[in-house]
Design an enzyme around this catalytic site. Structure first.
Site, PDB file in Angstrom:
ATOM      1  N   GLU A  85     -12.577  43.972 -36.790  1.00 44.53           N
ATOM      2  CA  GLU A  85     -13.201  43.081 -35.811  1.00 44.53           C
ATOM      3  C   GLU A  85     -12.660  43.468 -34.443  1.00 44.53           C
ATOM      4  OE1 GLU A  85     -13.613  38.344 -34.665  1.00 44.53           O
ATOM      5  OE2 GLU A  85     -11.979  39.023 -35.948  1.00 44.53           O
ATOM      6  N   CYS A 145     -12.445  37.443 -27.604  1.00 39.41           N
ATOM      7  CA  CYS A 145     -13.197  38.650 -27.944  1.00 39.41           C
ATOM      8  C   CYS A 145     -14.707  38.446 -27.911  1.00 39.41           C
ATOM      9  CB  CYS A 145     -12.769  39.191 -29.306  1.00 39.41           C
ATOM     10  SG  CYS A 145     -13.021  38.051 -30.668  1.00 39.41           S
TER      11      CYS A 145
END
Length: 375
Positions: free
Chosen positions: A256, A289
């Site tokens: 990720e 993020c």
């Protein structure tokens, strides 16, 4: 209190690794400082290949028993971990705020309750995993969910405990054992999680925590032949190294990585709502993020939308994240601050215009910034 215990806002935190159900100290340490005021929180055990290998061995040895543990019993322990988190929400919240600089009010009200929810969610789903056998052209099909083995979980610094439990909870629910490597800039709540899990009855070796720098423990963890799964959240360059390391054993991995997400605003949008959503991107000092770091706005409403964002952004209060009235705290580390300032200064040099911010403030604080006239 021991020589390996520090007090963070009155909360005792063990600075050693957690391996095989025991605290393990390293000969070397690294300094953990608070982004709030750069004060030193403590000296943390600095892992090496030795501690990394010991943690994998502990996870390997614990795996057969944990994998054979009934789903009901695993779910019971996961719920007990959630209970332990809920009892210590205030402690976890203040330690995380001191360690990574995110807002204390967010940790209290949202992040730490979500940590407990992560364990309960996967405990609940564990008990729902069932599938009746079915026939296909005279053959019986049977579906099962089988544990894989020791899992290495490498987590980031922007939401340390919540993002760690996104990985730890499903891994444990599935019957896997875990080696958790928290980010060196924010390792403290992972240590507290080890205590909570042990108190909840998680057997020794099922959860292990190894602290330190990725360059010193990461290769051992990600290239180890006994590791069956790897999950990483972080930067693209680090992900490339992990993928190369895992390739030797064809270890399945999940990555990720950071994004550059756009917020799209069209002329028929509710501009006030859109501006509210835009200003939310300053949450956690922008260190998220999935933050929408680009605003793509239809030209006919661009000026009005920009003004609304400017009006809202300039009202944000920046300061100590322990203050309930603070909206934006510090960046986590001087290196992160330099990186952000580099982005901004290169944009300004290329012709962009800062309509909000665009500059550093004292300490590790960077003014919320909005750039227009960008290429």
């Amino acid at each position: 209190m021991t020589a390996h215990t520090i007090k963070v806002a009155g909360v005792a935190v063990d600075t050693r690794h957690w391996i095989g159900g025991e605290r393990v100290a390293s000969t070397e340490t690294f300094t953990d400082a608070s982004p709030i005021d750069s004060s030193v929180l403590g000296e943390i055990s600095r892992g090496t290949a030795t501690e990394a290998a010991a943690a994998v061995a502990a996870a390997r040895d614990a795996f057969p028993v944990w994998a054979a543990t009934s789903r009901a019993e695993r779910a019971c322990i996961l719920n007990a971990v959630a209970d332990g988190v809920e009892k210590r929400i205030e402690e976890l919240a203040i330690v995380e705020t001191m360690d990574n600089g995110a807002l204390l009010r967010s940790h209290r009200r949202g992040v730490m309750p979500r940590v407990a929810h992560n364990f309960r969610f996967f405990a609940d789903w564990l008990l729902k995993l069932d599938h009746e056998d079915f026939e296909t052209r005279g053959h019986t099909n049977h579906v099962s969910w089988d544990p894989a083995g020791p899992c290495v979980l490498i987590t980031p610094w922007n939401a340390p405990l919540m993002l760690a439990t996104w990985k730890v909870a499903p891994a444990l629910a599935a019957g896997n054992t875990v080696v958790l490597k928290p980010a060196e800039w924010s390792p403290l709540t992972a240590s507290l999680l080890a205590d909570i899990a042990a108190e909840a009855g998680l057997p020794p070796g099922v959860l292990n925590v190894v602290q330190g720098y990725g360059s010193e423990v990461g290769d051992t963890l990600t290239s180890h032949p006994d590791v069956r799964r790897i999950s990483f959240t972080g930067s693209v360059p680090t992900a490339k190294r992990i993928a190369q390391s895992a390739a030797a054993n064809l270890t399945p991995l999940s990555l990720e990585l950071g994004g550059k997400s756009p917020l799209l605003v069209f002329a028929d949008a509710d501009l006030d709502l859109a501006a509210d959503l835009a200003v939310e991107q300053y949450d956690n000092a922008g260190q998220v993020c999935l933050a929408a770091t680009r605003f793509l706005v239809e030209e006919s409403v661009a000026e009005e939308f920009t003004q609304r964002v400017v009006d809202k952004a300039t009202r944000l209060k920046q300061g100590d994240p322990r203050d309930e009235t603070t909206d934006v705290g510090p960046n986590i580390h001087p290196r992160q601050l330099e990186k952000i300032d580099g982005f901004v200064q290169r944009a300004l040099a290329a012709g962009a215009r800062a309509v909000v911010g665009g500059h550093r403030k004292d300490g590790q604080y960077y003014a919320p910034t909005l750039l227009t006239d960008v290429a």
